[in-house]
Design a protein around this motif. Structure first.
Motif, mmCIF file in Angstrom:
data_model
loop_
_atom_site.group_PDB
_atom_site.id
_atom_site.type_symbol
_atom_site.label_atom_id
_atom_site.label_comp_id
_atom_site.label_asym_id
_atom_site.label_seq_id
_atom_site.Cartn_x
_atom_site.Cartn_y
_atom_site.Cartn_z
ATOM 1 N N SER A 40 -13.662 4.643 -2.247
ATOM 2 C CA SER A 40 -12.779 3.594 -2.754
ATOM 3 C C SER A 40 -13.283 3.056 -4.083
ATOM 4 N N SER A 47 -11.791 0.015 -7.221
ATOM 5 C CA SER A 47 -10.713 -0.885 -7.622
ATOM 6 C C SER A 47 -10.987 -1.493 -8.990
ATOM 7 N N TYR A 48 -9.888 -1.898 -9.646
ATOM 8 C CA TYR A 48 -10.008 -2.698 -10.864
ATOM 9 C C TYR A 48 -9.055 -3.884 -10.761
ATOM 10 N N ASN A 49 -9.334 -4.919 -11.572
ATOM 11 C CA ASN A 49 -8.549 -6.153 -11.544
ATOM 12 C C ASN A 49 -7.886 -6.401 -12.890
ATOM 13 N N LYS A 72 0.848 -1.195 0.000
ATOM 14 C CA LYS A 72 0.000 0.000 0.000
ATOM 15 C C LYS A 72 0.883 1.244 0.000
ATOM 16 N N THR A 80 -5.180 -6.914 -8.033
ATOM 17 C CA THR A 80 -6.203 -5.910 -7.753
ATOM 18 C C THR A 80 -5.526 -4.595 -7.407
ATOM 19 N N ASP A 100 -16.179 -0.613 -10.812
ATOM 20 C CA ASP A 100 -16.359 0.660 -10.109
ATOM 21 C C ASP A 100 -16.170 1.883 -10.995
ATOM 22 N N ASN A 103 -6.470 -1.057 -5.898
ATOM 23 C CA ASN A 103 -7.517 -0.340 -5.166
ATOM 24 C C ASN A 103 -7.075 1.089 -4.856
ATOM 25 N N HIS A 104 -7.972 2.029 -5.094
ATOM 26 C CA HIS A 104 -7.715 3.441 -4.819
ATOM 27 C C HIS A 104 -8.655 3.899 -3.709
ATOM 28 N N THR A 105 -8.101 4.551 -2.696
ATOM 29 C CA THR A 105 -8.920 5.085 -1.611
ATOM 30 C C THR A 105 -8.573 6.549 -1.401
ATOM 31 N N ASP A 130 -3.449 0.580 -3.287
ATOM 32 C CA ASP A 130 -3.167 -0.727 -2.685
ATOM 33 C C ASP A 130 -3.138 -1.782 -3.795
ATOM 34 N N TYR A 131 -2.001 -2.476 -3.920
ATOM 35 C CA TYR A 131 -1.865 -3.570 -4.885
ATOM 36 C C TYR A 131 -1.914 -4.894 -4.137
#
Length: 296
Positions: free
Chosen positions: A283, A285-287, A92, A123, A234, A125-127, A114-115
């Motif tokens: 938040s 996220s994409y994969n 992160k 994944t 998202d 993820n953005h927060t 966060d990876y």
């Protein structure tokens, strides 16, 4: 350089910009991420925050004051990301607002990327935390570039992008001079859900989609099958881009979009902008999923 790994993949992420820069198959060392040849395009997978694309006159208006803002925002090359969590399969990064950033973006914020690597899926993820006393306005998105063709005996035209659902939407065109979104559109889908890759596809810059039915797109070899997929539940917008004739393709999940030619430049009224109330958190996220046939 920071690394994640399991029995299938090794992932590398730079601290600058918290930028993903490699996804390698452990067994055969196939590299799926574009390796940033500076003579063509010197990035791998920039993180876009707090804006996506170009803003009219490289600026915007908030509370009657004009602020400067570079294309795709200031996160992508920022050297102030800190690592707040690290393990073999997760890392992160955190960027906090500071005096320098406040001159172009007058909000107190915390931005985490966060990876997480699990089996054959990465994944991202953005927060966003609004630490300000005012409503915060922002966009966030990804810009990962994937090697295409993947192997030496292939060509770009061997590939297409295959969407999970039939699509009738058109791509919005950019003004090639200003980088702003026009109201002109073109059709790019064939067979209802495929975009064939070819050397002229990006002559008018990126493909920009505002109303896709699909939330998953696959980089697919026409005869050998899928290479990888990007899932973006998202993210309501999607960009597809490469430098013309370059051996890669970017699949870009976006929460936001470049300014339109008719913008009044007020950030509160910008198309696709996210309004986050004081003290709240957002938040998305994409994969990235690598097909198993390329991991043996």
């Amino acid at each position: 350089m920071n690394s994640l790994s399991n029995h299938l993949l090794q992932v590398k992420i730079k601290s600058t910009g918290a930028e993903l820069c490699a996804i390698n198959a452990i067994k055969n060392n196939t590299q799926f991420i574009w390796q940033a040849n500076a003579d063509i395009w010197g990035s791998h997978a920039p993180n876009l925050f707090p804006i996506i694309g170009s803003m009219k006159d490289d600026s915007y208006i908030y509370n009657g004051k004009t602020y400067p803002m570079i294309k795709h925002g200031f996160a992508r090359a920022n050297e102030n990301f800190e690592i707040t969590k690290s393990s073999e399969t997760e890392i992160k990064f955190r960027l906090n607002s500071n005096d320098t950033l406040h001159k172009m973006y007058p909000f107190l914020f915390q931005f985490d990327i966060d990876y997480t690597l699990k089996e054959n899926v990465l994944t991202v993820n953005h927060t966003v935390y609004n630490k300000d006393s005012n409503t915060m306005y922002f966009s966030v998105g990804g810009h990962p570039a994937f090697n295409c063709p993947l192997y030496k005996d292939e060509t770009y035209t061997d590939y297409n992008l295959e969407f999970e659902k039939p699509e009738t939407t058109q791509s919005y065109l950019l003004n090639m001079t200003s980088g702003l979104v026009t109201d002109q559109k073109i059709s790019v889908f064939t067979e209802g859900h495929k975009i064939p890759l070819h050397k002229n596809l990006f002559n008018n810059d990126a493909l920009i989609f505002k109303d896709l039915k699909s939330r998953k797109v696959t980089l697919n070899h026409k005869s050998k099958g899928p290479v990888l997929s990007v899932s973006f539940n998202d993210f309501p917008f999607l960009g597809i881009w490469a430098k013309p004739n370059a051996p890669y393709v970017c699949i870009e999940p976006w929460l936001g979009i470049a300014d339109s030619e008719t913008t009044n430049q007020n950030i509160e009224e910008k198309e696709g902008i996210i309004a986050l109330n004081a003290g709240e958190t957002f938040s998305a996220s994409y994969n990235i999923e690598i097909d198993h046939r390329h991991l043996v």
